[in-house]
Design a protein around this motif. Structure first.
Motif, PDB file in Angstrom:
ATOM      1  N   ILE A   1      -5.956   3.854  -2.526  1.00  0.00           N
ATOM      2  CA  ILE A   1      -5.197   2.683  -2.080  1.00  0.00           C
ATOM      3  C   ILE A   1      -6.103   1.487  -1.778  1.00  0.00           C
ATOM      4  CG2 ILE A   1      -3.600   1.782  -0.336  1.00  0.00           C
ATOM      5  CD1 ILE A   1      -2.348   3.777  -2.243  1.00  0.00           C
TER       6      ILE A   1
ATOM      7  N   VAL B   1       1.771   2.023  -7.300  1.00  0.00           N
ATOM      8  CA  VAL B   1       1.306   1.563  -5.989  1.00  0.00           C
ATOM      9  C   VAL B   1       1.857   0.163  -5.753  1.00  0.00           C
ATOM     10  CG1 VAL B   1      -0.709   0.997  -4.570  1.00  0.00           C
ATOM     11  CG2 VAL B   1      -0.813   2.920  -6.164  1.00  0.00           C
TER      12      VAL B   1
ATOM     13  N   ASP C   1       0.807  -1.228   0.000  1.00  0.00           N
ATOM     14  CA  ASP C   1       0.000   0.000   0.000  1.00  0.00           C
ATOM     15  C   ASP C   1       0.840   1.279   0.000  1.00  0.00           C
ATOM     16  OD1 ASP C   1      -2.224  -1.603   0.003  1.00  0.00           O
ATOM     17  OD2 ASP C   1      -2.568  -1.452   2.155  1.00  0.00           O
TER      18      ASP C   1
ATOM     19  N   VAL D   1       2.879   4.259  -1.930  1.00  0.00           N
ATOM     20  CA  VAL D   1       2.962   4.918  -3.234  1.00  0.00           C
ATOM     21  C   VAL D   1       4.433   5.260  -3.467  1.00  0.00           C
ATOM     22  CG1 VAL D   1       2.255   6.893  -4.622  1.00  0.00           C
ATOM     23  CG2 VAL D   1       0.639   5.845  -3.050  1.00  0.00           C
TER      24      VAL D   1
END
Length: 488
Positions: free
Chosen positions: A389, A258, A237, A239
């Protein structure tokens, strides 16, 4: 007629009946009828003299061979025909062997006799268990570190270690701020752990050793070895912003990606095109990149409108795309800004689970300062306003309905704060949402929580009963405690 008692018998070289022959000659003379076997309670191993400890189950071939070696010298004068165990109560500390032997006696007559040898099991702690109890004696340490605020990778690693039973040879496991320390009694066991870590998580390792003592006469050196294993600082999760060179080598991906999973490689997805890529440890250390946000910076958004996008045309040199995700375009609004008209447009890879009105967690890139060397050099038009997310569910309700549990490593903890508990709950939710990670983890059914029907299902992912293992519980009733019937 028998020359001793006059009973009619078939002719034999000794001219005696079997009873008289046994009265005259004892072929088991000199064979000990009692002995001792040393057993270590901690590791449940038996001592095979002079100094080897072996794992044997009751009434096994290995244990039979161990017991026969104790009387091997005295059995050399007779011929061993058969050997087997006589059943004894498992807690009696007794082993009984039924032996059948033959020997040539008077005038070439062969006599066969059956007798019992009883062994007493004596408790003795082995050297390895002595070192474990001391907790100070170690020859090698594996220091596992990850420079992140979230411990998701460590929780996953803990379950892998438990599943493959790699914690059995450790003298001690110590938890510190950035990771775990595993202490071992030999360098080979530590090297085995390092090899396992490099196969299961993207990492790099260094080894060093320190001279403790040495004997100049026999040329014997005593070292303490230290293995330092650094796991890539990327968690699920996160970025991330890739370097232009790395993004191009992965099939012209977008630089903003991601991380959807961390196993033996880092799994990335481009939320604009659903293009996926896997980065192993060696590739990461050649082209390192960092996470743009911490998990605490996740903000809650509400889906105002969402449209599934049909398959986009692939660009030149594009890589593989994910079949498990659906590309969608969405208008979202922060739940903290519902009193304003501010909306954000974004592309997301979660189109298969999102509907208007759903709550979702994401990162706001439009109103933040990105302190990243690659992100600062990007064209602002290529940076999305929002990266979504994961879908948000009611956490307290998910905890109440969770009818499964995980096992944990026994380790020395520094402190257990509420942040660790929150991160552990995040990891449990990831297991429910990601089937690929779940396959590598042993999940046990929690009998204390009843199984609910799915009629009041709120859509939150759940683990099916078929994927759970039954945890072994040995109660007093099962072992025949006082007043209880033995279970058959």
């Amino acid at each position: 007629l028998c020359c001793q008692c006059g009973v009619p018998i078939p002719p034999n070289p000794a001219n005696m009946c079997v009873g008289c022959l046994r009265a005259q000659v004892d072929i088991t003379e000199g064979i000990p009828k009692q002995g001792t076997v040393h057993f270590c309670k901690q590791c449940e191993r038996y001592l095979q003299p002079p100094g080897t400890w072996i794992q044997c189950s009751l009434e096994s071939r290995e244990l039979l061979a161990l017991c026969l070696k104790k009387i091997k010298a005295s059995l050399s004068k007779v011929r061993l025909i058969d050997a087997g165990f006589i059943w004894t109560e498992p807690h009696s500390k007794r082993l009984k062997l039924k032996l059948t032997v033959q020997k040539e006696v008077i005038n070439g007559a062969v006599l066969q006799q059956v007798f019992v040898v009883e062994y007493i099991i004596q408790s003795q702690m082995c050297e390895d268990c002595h070192r474990i109890e001391a907790k100070d004696f170690w020859k090698a340490v594996v220091q596992v570190r990850q420079k992140t605020l979230h411990k998701k990778t460590f929780f996953y690693l803990e379950q892998l270690i438990l599943k493959h039973r790699l914690h059995q040879n450790t003298l001690r496991i110590k938890e510190i701020h950035d990771g775990l320390d595993f202490y071992y009694s030999s360098k080979q066991q530590a090297q085995k752990m390092v090899d396992f870590l490099q196969c299961t998580v993207p990492s790099r390792s260094k080894a060093s050793q320190r001279l403790i003592s040495h004997d100049i006469h026999s040329n014997v050196y005593n070292y303490k070895s230290t293995f330092s294993v650094e796991i890539v600082p990327i968690c699920k999760d996160n970025v991330v912003c890739l370097s232009p060179k790395l993004a191009q080598s992965l099939g012209n991906m977008s630089q903003i990606c991601v991380c959807i999973r961390v196993t033996s490689t880092i799994h990335l997805i481009d939320p604009r095109t659903l293009q996926i890529a896997e980065i192993d440890g060696n590739t990461y250390w050649r082209h390192p990149f960092n996470s743009l946000f911490h998990p605490k910076q996740l903000e809650e958004f509400i889906i105002m409108d969402i449209n599934r996008v049909q398959e986009k045309k692939k660009t030149a040199g594009a890589g593989a795309r994910s079949n498990k995700h659906t590309l969608a375009e969405a208008w979202v609004r922060k739940t903290s800004e519902l009193d304003t008209d501010q909306q954000y447009f974004c592309c997301t890879h979660l189109g298969h689970i999102l509907n208007p009105g759903d709550l979702i967690l994401g990162f706001d890139l439009a109103n933040c300062n990105l302190n990243d060397e690659f992100a600062n050099k990007m064209n602002p038009h290529n940076i999305p306003d929002v990266v979504l997310i994961k879908k948000s569910y009611d956490r307290s309700r998910r905890q109440r309905r969770r009818n499964w549990k995980l096992k944990e490593l026994e380790r020395d903890r520094e402190t257990l704060d509420t942040d660790d508990e929150r991160q552990y709950q995040d990891f449990l939710e990831d297991l429910e949402e990601d089937e690929a990670i779940r396959k590598n983890v042993n999940i046990y059914r929690n009998a204390d929580i009843p199984v609910e029907s799915d009629t009041d299902d709120d859509g939150a992912p759940r683990i099916s009963l078929a994927e759970m293992l039954e945890d072994l519980h040995i109660s007093e009733d099962a072992t025949g405690g006082e007043g209880a019937d033995m279970l058959t």
